[in-house]
Design a protein around this motif. Structure first.
Motif, PDB file in Angstrom:
ATOM      1  N   ALA A 129       0.832  -1.207   0.000  1.00  0.00           N
ATOM      2  CA  ALA A 129       0.000   0.000   0.000  1.00  0.00           C
ATOM      3  C   ALA A 129       0.868   1.260   0.000  1.00  0.00           C
ATOM      4  O   ALA A 129       0.567   2.236  -0.695  1.00  0.00           O
ATOM      5  N   ALA A 130       1.952   1.237   0.767  1.00  0.00           N
ATOM      6  CA  ALA A 130       2.847   2.392   0.806  1.00  0.00           C
ATOM      7  C   ALA A 130       3.526   2.596  -0.543  1.00  0.00           C
ATOM      8  O   ALA A 130       3.749   3.734  -0.979  1.00  0.00           O
ATOM      9  N   GLY A 131       3.851   1.501  -1.216  1.00  0.00           N
ATOM     10  CA  GLY A 131       4.466   1.603  -2.527  1.00  0.00           C
ATOM     11  C   GLY A 131       3.538   2.227  -3.547  1.00  0.00           C
ATOM     12  O   GLY A 131       3.964   3.076  -4.355  1.00  0.00           O
ATOM     13  N   ARG A 132       2.286   1.828  -3.545  1.00  0.00           N
ATOM     14  CA  ARG A 132       1.335   2.421  -4.492  1.00  0.00           C
ATOM     15  C   ARG A 132       1.164   3.914  -4.215  1.00  0.00           C
ATOM     16  O   ARG A 132       1.130   4.723  -5.152  1.00  0.00           O
ATOM     17  N   ALA A 133       1.077   4.289  -2.952  1.00  0.00           N
ATOM     18  CA  ALA A 133       0.934   5.710  -2.623  1.00  0.00           C
ATOM     19  C   ALA A 133       2.135   6.503  -3.132  1.00  0.00           C
ATOM     20  O   ALA A 133       1.986   7.629  -3.618  1.00  0.00           O
TER      21      ALA A 133
END
Length: 390
Positions: free
Chosen positions: A348-352
């Motif tokens: 999720a942090a990577g997509r953000a």
């Protein structure tokens, strides 16, 4: 001069991260901004070329012979004289030596992009290659890089001056590359339900070091015997080392557990079928495949080379390991498999991060702005010269 024509000179137009993004830029550049011709030194894949959807884009193959091939310089000169482009945009070391031919052909603006290095020289230490880069500097108006690491190397080692260098990071379509929607079935990547899939996408060539990833997968199964029956590896892509990689997989007795389908056109769907993404390269620029994986909300285990650490925030969006170290990669992969909640949080942090820093719109705009700036500078200079003469 065809004032809005760009000739893109690359080694081969086929499946690859740099090639994918070239096609995206051509397709997405606003109509009327620039026209494009793609010139290849070593041919192209007809199937891949069909991904260019913008009308009127021609592809020319020079069919370069092995070695120096001086005839290729002459062929390019003749082609450029006929096309009369405003810009020649060459890519990586393979295309850098052709700027003098463009100068003689009267091409006003010449650009070279550093998108990565060859597997034979992953750290950029080959003195002959670096000498060639230095000798070509006077013939280029800009030598950009697609990662901060490459930009710093270009300036320090090759001596590219600040006014001739800039950073042009890659971009990703975060709507096309996305995680599965709520209730959306997980795509089947050939293993059936219940499997935990470690995957990677990229051209099967030495610089990607897929053999080390296969070794890491074998170690991972040995370290997690309770999960070994459900663990699978997917290596998607074509390239010169695909046959030998398949031989290695068979020799290790992993043929039923490793998927090697070759080139595929459904990469966004395939990524949604992975649990963890891995990149085992020994050299990189800013790998578009990592951005695609991050946009798909996958945690990424990557090697600490080139621009990879600029994408992966170690311990936040993924994990970084030393190159050529299958044991370290196996350990990092095991952490995600043993802690699915950590994998979800890092994904999720990577997509953000991709959505906020690496948009496709920004990438296309940055390239167009570079072309505009260089042409305006050249046009203004010519006008000033004419004014002085008058």
């Amino acid at each position: 001069m065809n004032e809005n024509l760009i000739v893109h000179l690359i080694y081969r137009l086929d499946v690859g991260g740099m090639e994918n993004l070239l096609v995206e830029r051509i397709n997405r550049m606003p109509a009327g901004a620039y026209r494009h011709v793609v010139v290849t030194l070593a041919g192209y894949s007809t199937e891949f070329a069909r991904r260019i959807s913008k009308p009127g884009v021609d592809i020319c193959a020079l069919d370069k012979q092995p070695g120096l091939s001086p005839g290729t310089h002459a062929d390019l000169f003749k082609l450029l004289r006929r096309l009369r482009p405003a810009i020649l945009h060459t890519y990586n070391l393979a295309g850098i030596e052709y700027a003098p031919a463009a100068l003689l052909a009267g091409v006003p603006v010449r650009v070279n992009g550093l998108h990565g290095r060859d597997g034979a020289d992953p750290e950029g230490r080959n003195w002959k290659h670096n000498l060639l880069r230095r000798l070509m500097l006077p013939f280029y108006h800009c030598c950009y890089a697609n990662s901060g690491d490459m930009l710093a190397w270009n300036r320090k080692v090759i001596g590219v001056p600040g006014h001739k260098s800039c950073l042009l990071p890659n971009g990703i379509d975060a709507e096309r590359f996305r995680p599965p929607a709520d209730g959306e079935p997980r795509p089947d990547v050939g293993f059936g339900p219940g499997c935990r899939v470690i995957g990677t996408v990229g051209r099967i060539q030495d610089v990607k070091n897929h053999a080390a990833l296969v070794d890491a997968f074998a170690l991972l199964r040995a370290r997690l015997p309770g999960m070994a029956g459900t663990l699978r590896l997917a290596i998607v892509g074509d390239g010169p080392l695909l046959p030998s990689l398949r031989d290695k997989v068979r020799a290790l007795g992993l043929a039923d557990l490793v998927w090697l389908p070759g080139a595929r056109a459904d990469i966004p769907d395939i990524l949604r079928g992975f649990d963890v993404y891995a990149i085992s390269s020994i050299a990189e620029g800013t790998p578009g495949s990592v951005l695609e994986a991050m946009a798909s909300a996958l945690p990424v285990v990557g090697t600490r080379v080139g621009g990879v650490p600029e994408l992966i925030d170690d311990g936040v969006t993924g994990q970084l390991v030393a190159p050529r170290d299958p044991a370290a990669m196996a350990d990092a992969l095991a952490r995600y498999l043993l802690a699915p909640e950590l994998a979800t949080a890092h994904g999720a942090a990577g997509r953000a991060r991709v959505v906020s820093h690496y948009s496709m719109t920004a990438m296309v705009a940055n390239y167009q702005a570079l072309y505009d700036r260089l042409l305006e500078r050249k046009t203004s200079f010519r006008k000033s010269i004419k004014s002085c003469v008058e």
